[in-house]
Design an enzyme around this catalytic site. Structure first.
Site, mmCIF file in Angstrom:
data_model
loop_
_atom_site.group_PDB
_atom_site.id
_atom_site.type_symbol
_atom_site.label_atom_id
_atom_site.label_comp_id
_atom_site.label_asym_id
_atom_site.label_seq_id
_atom_site.Cartn_x
_atom_site.Cartn_y
_atom_site.Cartn_z
ATOM 1 N N GLY A 25 1.083 -1.810 8.120
ATOM 2 C CA GLY A 25 2.159 -0.847 8.350
ATOM 3 C C GLY A 25 1.816 0.551 7.869
ATOM 4 O O GLY A 25 1.093 0.727 6.892
ATOM 5 N N ARG A 42 -2.632 -5.069 12.758
ATOM 6 C CA ARG A 42 -2.390 -6.148 11.802
ATOM 7 C C ARG A 42 -3.375 -7.314 11.913
ATOM 8 O O ARG A 42 -3.161 -8.361 11.310
ATOM 9 C CB ARG A 42 -0.948 -6.658 11.961
ATOM 10 C CG ARG A 42 0.089 -5.598 11.617
ATOM 11 C CD ARG A 42 1.480 -6.140 11.439
ATOM 12 N NE ARG A 42 2.411 -5.072 11.133
ATOM 13 C CZ ARG A 42 2.710 -4.651 9.895
ATOM 14 N NH1 ARG A 42 2.152 -5.211 8.855
ATOM 15 N NH2 ARG A 42 3.565 -3.667 9.710
ATOM 16 N N ASP A 47 -2.913 -7.864 0.984
ATOM 17 C CA ASP A 47 -3.690 -8.792 1.807
ATOM 18 C C ASP A 47 -4.949 -8.130 2.378
ATOM 19 O O ASP A 47 -6.020 -8.725 2.392
ATOM 20 C CB ASP A 47 -2.838 -9.329 2.966
ATOM 21 C CG ASP A 47 -1.875 -10.416 2.493
ATOM 22 O OD1 ASP A 47 -2.060 -10.930 1.365
ATOM 23 O OD2 ASP A 47 -0.931 -10.734 3.238
ATOM 24 N N LYS A 84 -2.596 0.987 -0.216
ATOM 25 C CA LYS A 84 -1.554 1.549 0.638
ATOM 26 C C LYS A 84 -0.382 0.591 0.756
ATOM 27 O O LYS A 84 -0.592 -0.604 0.925
ATOM 28 C CB LYS A 84 -2.129 1.770 2.046
ATOM 29 C CG LYS A 84 -1.103 2.144 3.082
ATOM 30 C CD LYS A 84 -1.198 1.295 4.357
ATOM 31 C CE LYS A 84 -0.730 -0.131 4.118
ATOM 32 N NZ LYS A 84 -0.562 -0.915 5.355
ATOM 33 N N THR A 85 0.802 1.036 0.660
ATOM 34 C CA THR A 85 2.005 0.373 1.136
ATOM 35 C C THR A 85 3.251 1.067 0.603
ATOM 36 O O THR A 85 3.356 1.339 -0.591
ATOM 37 C CB THR A 85 2.100 -1.133 0.801
ATOM 38 O OG1 THR A 85 3.419 -1.585 1.132
ATOM 39 C CG2 THR A 85 1.879 -1.428 -0.676
ATOM 40 N N ASP A 136 5.933 -0.333 0.375
ATOM 41 C CA ASP A 136 6.709 -1.354 -0.329
ATOM 42 C C ASP A 136 6.553 -1.283 -1.846
ATOM 43 O O ASP A 136 7.397 -1.799 -2.578
ATOM 44 C CB ASP A 136 6.301 -2.758 0.136
ATOM 45 C CG ASP A 136 6.462 -2.941 1.633
ATOM 46 O OD1 ASP A 136 7.196 -2.133 2.250
ATOM 47 O OD2 ASP A 136 5.867 -3.875 2.192
#
Lengths: 547, 547
Positions: free
Chosen positions: B77, B141, B172, B198-199, B201
């Site tokens: 994402g 992905r 992941d 990166k994220t 979240d």
């Protein structure tokens, strides 16, 4: 109250004023005015406030003003900058005479009728300068239109020694402000009423009111998130984003956001109506764009949908009218039908054309049209999730085309609705300046004994210094329209003009945008940077002024 | 491509670098490292990349580096700042040796496997500096986890003379980066692999990785619109706004946004699980807050809901598990049941506890749980509109309480889901600087022959000048976890810690926020103003560093 770093920094911003308002002001009267239509009827309804001259403010000599108390009301939906109208008004009346006092009526026009108010002192005002929202006194949707309301209002105005009332609202609220001005004038109550043009929808505008306040900030806020979604769309390359935008009937917001962000598709309700497009025409239009983009490997896109679309589709309008009529009489009979037979039942009762349209609707929307009804028994069109309706129907059409070998791409949708995200954003520099000037202008109109006027600040694509402030008789913007079965004097609502510069600019490039990925990413509103980033008016205003 | 005024102005921004990266860099090796758990297993699985020392960069003397080609991949994402990681990497490798070249693999790890790439020259890079999105090369992905993928990748790396690959991704993707590093090391292919955290979240963090990039900008963008909604809420005083926020399993985003905007309620999935709360417990908690506020005349409020909530409610987790198992076997039987008997049917088949939970769910959600299933036959929890589920159940409970005389207020809800609005926002100054530093750090790791490391930039609440750059062996962050029935080495996911400073700060004040209207309005991200407005890291990071 805890404040964010931006709120603290922004509190110090001094809104820019037009040159004429910086010192003492002289009021120059123009020619007597006429209403835009139905002159005879309007004149008869407004004997005391009809035909007044346009007013323009120029630099003048210092005068003395007797002290006056002023009331202010926020009416209807929030729009960025309302607090700056009030702070401009406050600073304006204090400048005329430091003894002047300002009272705010709480939660909209209802506060006037119910005698619910608070004094707005310098301490209160300073907490709200350059902030979004209407929370300084709240807003409400009570309509001021009956004599007993006017009289209840008069009681409290008299009690507080208020000689002038400023009503900040949209077209309907300003119409009512004018009716109230006329009433108080006819009764010789000695109370002036001044309007200010508010609405994010952008549909309160005409030759003298170039734009309503809040439109600039709201559109920029929506364009920020639309741009972010477009960038996501163009990075992930796998979704079509259907984005519904507030704006009630008019499509000004959708159009402005389209001009700022260059999406693949933007629907314009006014065009849909003018071209007598059916729901299937719209769905086919979008589906064709999906097919064309898929052929180039682009299984993604962005579609802007104006909130009021459904009611502008002539066939849907007819269907809704028949449903309203039918269910007004047969609501109980309908309610007795088994849930899984209701759709059939409705189809069997409608006229052939409407039955066909109803049958074409996805289950959820069809159900919404017959179940969710307002207290008057009418369909609540605003609850219909148009963005989902369209994407579902586009998906269905594409599936059919795929089966026929006409479409080989993928179609997957995401949905968004933006409205509340922008109505209370902190005002852009433009709205901060414009609103402050509108409020200050209202103060000058009050000091000069005017009533039945709307604050007007024009020449808005020039630097604020060169803006032209003054007053417009509200009756000048009126015509007679049928409302709830009766002819009423109202301010003409400004829908998107299909021969206007903003729509024409959009129409000239939209086929390119549909096919190519021409997204523009405006980013968030900036308050402190270079002027080309921080101080630009809307594209709509820029295009309208190029005419 | 047409650029907005902000994009043009922002292109000139020169991201700030830690002092150690401004000139020639010396690499200081720390102690050998261990994985956070399961040391024996991890060591066995990563014989070539296990136990490497921590690396810290300090100012050093100019060295010469042989030319090297580098590849880069964006995985998963979008997160704000990805383009700056790439521009930092580009500038870093060019500084080492101007002959170095950078290749980007298109649309994620799939681009490596499918040999889909483009060279990223200065012209390309300059178009994307300080912009949001991953559109420079796109993301995807595809999971890099199989030998044949590694070998396909090796073919193109060899062909392009690429000696080092940078994988920008979440936990992941970084786990897979490490597996790839180990594989290429074991095969002696001479290809280094470096990861970047990166994220949006925020769930990839630990002692060495203080935050993942994008979390700062995404949370600030969501907080902007949440603040705007709160201001609307507090102006109109008639709606409860239920706002769902992206963030998959972890509630970091919801928590950070709560700390920034002080809503009435913010649910934290990790707490719901720890306290073994039922759906009814959550609904009752919200309903009680509505009642308490209504008692003071405040029929409005704001509720933040983390995306992953449903799966953290132990009872829902059990229900979903039983539904998955049951429908895996009885899908056809279920499909044959008449639509209006399906609910009954499911209830009759479930164990008593789960049947009771299922029966308590509103129709729409119950249907969603049994109908919308992914290709593996599993319930698609992410499709459940938790914000609507909760408001519907709260409304039902309040209606019951009203009938019992326990509630005399009004309850009307609006719903929002924010995710795509923030993932591709233009990076804040923090993320622009942090990402650029991460990319530059990757270049230094490459120049020094490292593999199996993640770029690490720490001390992030200090000015960028004082940030500490270096490398962390990815194996150091790993443990063994069961995934799809198999034990696998993975980077530990960081959920919200209930004994962590951010949650404790929130828990200490939330009862006050629930009752009072303590909203804070952060406003849009600013790039050009005073440093306290433009350069602050997240509240999460500030609180964690106060520990």
């Amino acid at each position: 109250m805890t404040k964010s770093a931006l709120q603290i920094a922004r509190a110090a911003y001094q809104p820019k004023l037009p040159k004429a308002l910086k010192g003492a002001v002289k009021v120059v009267e123009g020619e007597a005015t006429q209403s835009v239509a139905d002159q005879e009827e309007i004149k008869k309804l407004f004997p005391n406030t009809y035909g007044m001259p346009l007013l323009k403010f120029v630099e003048g000599e210092q005068k003395e003003f007797a002290p006056v108390n002023v009331g202010v009301i926020l009416s209807g939906g929030q729009a960025p900058g309302g607090h700056n109208v009030i702070s401009g008004l406050f600073d304006g009346i204090k400048k005329m005479n430091p003894a002047n006092r300002l009272y705010g009526f709480i939660l909209g026009p209802g506060g006037l009728v119910d005698h619910n108010y608070k004094e707005l002192t310098a301490d209160v005002i300073d907490e709200y300068r350059n902030t979004g929202g209407f929370d300084i006194i709240g807003s409400g949707r009570t309509k001021l239109e009956k004599e007993d309301q006017f009289e209840k209002g008069y009681e409290i105005l008299k009690e507080l020694g208020i000689k002038a009332l400023v009503i900040i609202g949209g077209d309907d609220s300003n119409t009512n402000a004018c009716v109230l001005a006329e009433y108080y004038a006819a009764k010789n109550y000695g109370i002036q009423v001044i309007g200010c043009p508010k609405t994010i929808d952008g549909d309160l505008k005409n030759d003298m009111i170039e734009t309503s306040f809040g439109f600039d900030t709201a559109c920029k806020t929506y364009s920020e998130v639309i741009g972010n979604i477009e960038r996501d769309c163009n990075s992930a390359r796998k979704y079509w984003h259907f984005i519904k935008l507030m704006g009630r009937s008019a499509s000004h917001i959708a159009l402005e956001c389209a001009l700022q962000t260059q999406p693949n598709i933007c629907l314009i309700s006014e065009e849909v109506e003018a071209k007598n497009m059916s729901l299937d025409d719209i769905v086919t239009y979008i589906a064709n764009a999906v097919v064309a983009r898929a052929a180039e490997g682009n299984n993604f896109g962005t579609v802007l949908v104006p909130e009021g679309l459904i009611e502008f589709i002539p066939a849907m309008k007819k269907l809704i009218a028949e449903l309203n009529d039918f269910l007004a009489v047969h609501a109980d009979e309908y309610a007795a039908v088994e849930p899984n037979k209701q759709r059939e039942y409705i189809i069997s009762k409608l006229s052939a054309d409407n039955a066909a349209v109803y049958a074409s609707l996805p289950e959820g929307v069809a159900r919404q049209l017959t179940l969710d009804r307002d207290p008057h028994g009418n369909v609540q069109v605003s609850l219909i999730e148009t963005e989902k309706l369209l994407s579902e129907m586009v998906g269905k059409k594409l599936a059919a085309w795929k089966a026929e070998g006409k479409f080989a791409g993928k179609f997957s949708a995401q949905h968004h609705f933006f409205g509340y995200e922008g109505r209370c954003a902190a005002p852009s520099n433009f709205d901060a300046d414009y609103c402050y000037s509108l409020g200050y202008t209202a103060a000058v109109l009050i000091a000069n004994g005017k009533t039945g006027y709307m604050s007007s600040v024009r020449n808005l694509t020039a630097p604020a210094e060169e803006w032209i402030a003054g007053g417009v008789p509200i009756t000048m913007m009126m015509n007679m329209e049928r409302r709830h079965g009766e002819m009423k004097p109202v301010i003409q609502k400004a829908l998107v003009k299909l021969d206007g510069a903003p729509f024409k600019a959009f129409a000239a490039v939209r086929d390119t945008w549909a096919k190519e990925t021409a997204y523009v990413y405006p980013g968030p509103i900036q308050y402190f940077g270079p002027t080309e980033v921080c101080d630009q008016p809307t594209k709509t205003l820029q295009l309208e002024h190029q005419k």
